[in-house]
Design an enzyme around this catalytic site. Structure first.
Site, PDB file in Angstrom:
ATOM      1  CE  LYS A   1     -29.900 -20.988 -38.888  1.00 47.40           C
ATOM      2  NZ  LYS A   1     -30.633 -22.003 -38.289  1.00 47.40           N
TER       3      LYS A   1
ATOM      4  CD  GLU B   1     -20.291 -23.463 -39.154  1.00 45.81           C
ATOM      5  OE1 GLU B   1     -20.961 -24.670 -38.721  1.00 45.81           O
ATOM      6  OE2 GLU B   1     -20.363 -22.410 -38.516  1.00 45.81           O
TER       7      GLU B   1
ATOM      8  CG  HIS C   1     -25.385 -20.986 -38.241  1.00 46.73           C
ATOM      9  ND1 HIS C   1     -25.570 -22.418 -37.741  1.00 46.73           N
ATOM     10  CD2 HIS C   1     -23.905 -20.771 -38.440  1.00 46.73           C
ATOM     11  CE1 HIS C   1     -24.166 -22.902 -37.922  1.00 46.73           C
ATOM     12  NE2 HIS C   1     -23.285 -21.956 -38.302  1.00 46.73           N
TER      13      HIS C   1
END
Ligand code: IDP
Ligand code: MG
Length: 141
Positions: A12, A129, A118
């Site tokens: 992230k 995803e 994540h």
């Protein structure tokens, strides 16, 4: 029974900002995941909102999408037997304050929102995803 799976991992924006990409990729490799694809992305607010659509009604949604679009992130397709559960275990609990010692979020997260990484949480979300970031990309072999 184990099966080879792929999962989506994200380093992230907080972790990229803190120059932790190398440390986290090192850990990914040390844990035995094969990196099938990897790239640096700067999400727009809209893309972050689309990615986290399941959280649209949460009180932290605006803050989360702002954070996720605040700087570059690294997205990776990780491959291993039971990759989804194993990557979640390496990351640790969502809240770094509750994550076990030795997990990435315990080591590198600084708040429940700025939690460094994540990982997809189930086969269906992993497929969606991975398609979000790697549609049309051929995974290297
Ligand atoms: P997960 O990333 O462990 O699957 P989720 O509940 O799916 O956790 O939440 C998605 C992301 O939203 C978290 O990783 C974190 O960055 C952020 N988040 C989750 N809960 C909170 C909260 O209570 N406050 C602020 N941000 C949160
Ligand atoms: Mg989640």
């Amino acid at each position: 029974m184990t099966s080879v799976e792929r999962t989506l991992a994200i380093i992230k924006p907080d972790a990229v900002e803190h120059r932790l990409v190398g440390s986290i990729v090192r850990r990914i490799e040390a844990e035995g995941f094969r990196i099938a694809a990897m790239r640096l992305v700067r999400l727009t607010r809209g893309e972050a909102a689309a990615f986290y659509d399941v959280h649209r009604d949460k009180p932290f949604f605006d803050s989360l999408t702002s954070f996720m679009s605040s700087g570059p992130a690294v997205v990776l397709a990780l491959e291993a037997s039971d990759a989804i559960v194993r990557w979640r275990r390496v990351m640790g609990a969502t809240n770094p304050g509750e994550a076990e010692r030795g997990t990435l979020r315990h080591e590198f997260g600084t708040s429940i929102e700025h939690n460094a990484t994540h990982g997809s949480d189930a086969p269906e979300t992993a497929a969606a995803e991975l398609a979000f970031f790697f549609r049309g990309v051929e995974f290297a072999r």
